[in-house]
Design an enzyme around this catalytic site. Structure first.
Site, short mmCIF file in Angstrom:
data_model
loop_
_atom_site.label_atom_id
_atom_site.label_comp_id
_atom_site.label_asym_id
_atom_site.label_seq_id
_atom_site.Cartn_x
_atom_site.Cartn_y
_atom_site.Cartn_z
CG ASP A 198 1.25 4.93 1.14
OD1 ASP A 198 1.98 5.85 1.34
OD2 ASP A 198 1.52 4.22 0.15
CG ASP A 223 -5.26 0.54 -0.48
OD1 ASP A 223 -4.28 0.81 -1.18
OD2 ASP A 223 -5.19 -0.03 0.64
#
Length: 379
Positions: free
Chosen positions: A95, A274
């Site tokens: 990320d 996720d």
């Protein structure tokens, strides 16, 4: 060695749900897929061997903010990247750190250049600019890197959401330029996904999708949801984004969510998910099962010697009884955290795998309606 590719393999009648296959230099990912979150280079309380053998994870996440602070870029670079450092030889997504910075609202300052924040470890000050975040993710070495974005809070004024969206777009331009001016590291291809923002305002989301799509990236992400908005609002924004984003590229909905959230968003066209929920809730005695939700702390499970869940094809979940897991949780035995976390992750991977089977079989819509009712039950 080449850029990420995505092949559609089937759709679901009466739904925009689809099954596909993502190919990266570290292997293939059958979609729809759930990605366990490995914040500091590990999925909490779960070994890489368990992720492969019991959970059957195909891709995991690494967190840019946390890995940058500890162990730090020097260690990761000398190790040869996160794959070699933690021994995970399948795909990794990193990320951008944007959400962690959003979470640090008391100790960060957002400006055009980037975000100045204080480390939660020692209070030291750091700047995350779009260019620096690209360099950090190159060094971590994920197969998929995320553009640096600002995640607006919920609720927020429309004016704030619009300013934030335009800032995210300007940062995307800088990420895109810098990423494509720097070489891949460690001998395999890294891929950049932009992130759609715009809070819960449909016209902003549409504008952001159009801006993101104009980049022609190999995949696209939807950010800024599951931050407190009602579920129905999340579903409608998700559907609008999927409708506006390219159909021939994977769509990744960030940070979502419960098992029923995932099924509803697959139904709206999402391919990748996720969330920390399965492991965090597992560590707090909540189990997601094929029959509904269990609070394993409750006395009702004290003498229940049946398997945790024998309906998901996971030997781990079928091996241990509810009574034994409750005993471990009550005794604060570390093994209890591992069993609960492995089970919840195995359940999530089973669920998206079943969704894929039903999409390919053509009966996803009816199966999903039944499953959502079952999965929401409190046992």
């Amino acid at each position: 060695m080449g850029a990420l590719t995505f092949a559609l393999e089937g759709g679901a009648p009466g739904s925009v749900a689809r099954a596909g296959r993502i190919t990266t230099d570290h292997g293939e990912i059958a979609t729809p897929i759930f990605m366990p979150v490995g914040t500091v280079g590990s999925v909490k309380a779960v070994s890489q061997q368990q992720l492969k053998e019991e959970v059957q994870a195909q891709i995991i996440l690494g967190n840019t903010y946390h890995l940058y602070l500890r162990p730090g870029l020097e260690v990761l670079e000398k190790a040869g990247g996160l794959h070699r450092f933690n021994g995970w030889d399948r795909p990794i997504l990193t990320d951008s750190g944007g959400y962690q910075v959003f979470s640090l609202s008391g100790t960060r300052k957002i400006q055009e250049e980037g975000v100045v924040f204080q480390s939660h470890i020692d209070g030291s000050r750091h700047l995350f600019s779009p260019e620096k975040v690209m360099d950090i993710q190159r060094t971590i070495g994920g197969d998929i890197a995320m553009a640096f974005d600002e995640c607006p809070p919920y609720p927020c004024e429309r004016n704030y959401a619009e300013r934030s969206m335009h800032l995210t777009h300007r940062w995307l331009d800088r990420c895109w330029t810098h990423f494509h001016q720097t070489p891949d590291k460690y001998g395999y291809t890294q891929n950049l996904f932009p992130i759609v923002q715009g809070s819960v305002f449909p016209e902003l989301r549409k504008a952001s999708c159009e801006y993101v799509a104009s980049k022609g990236a190999v995949g696209n992400a939807i950010g800024g949801l599951s931050v407190g908005e009602p579920e129905e609002e999340m579903y409608s924004i998700c559907a609008a984004c999927c409708d506006a984003l390219p159909a021939d590229r994977p769509r990744y909905l960030m940070g979502v969510g419960t098992p029923w959230n995932i099924l509803e968003c697959i139904d709206r066209g999402v391919d990748m998910f996720d969330c920390v929920l399965p492991t965090r809730n597992g560590r707090n005695a909540m189990l997601f099962t094929s029959r509904g939700v269990i609070n394993i702390d409750n006395k009702k499970w004290e003498l229940d010697f049946s398997p945790i869940d024998d309906g998901i094809g996971c030997a781990f979940s079928a091996y241990y009884s509810k009574a034994y897991l409750r005993h471990l949780v009550k005794a604060k035995e570390i093994l209890g955290l591992t069993i609960a976390s492995v089970h919840n992750l195995a359940f999530y991977l089973w669920l998206v795998g079943e969704a894929r089977k039903h999409i390919l079989a053509g009966d996803f819509a009816g199966w999903k309606r039944e499953q959502v009712e079952v999965l929401k039950q409190r046992l």
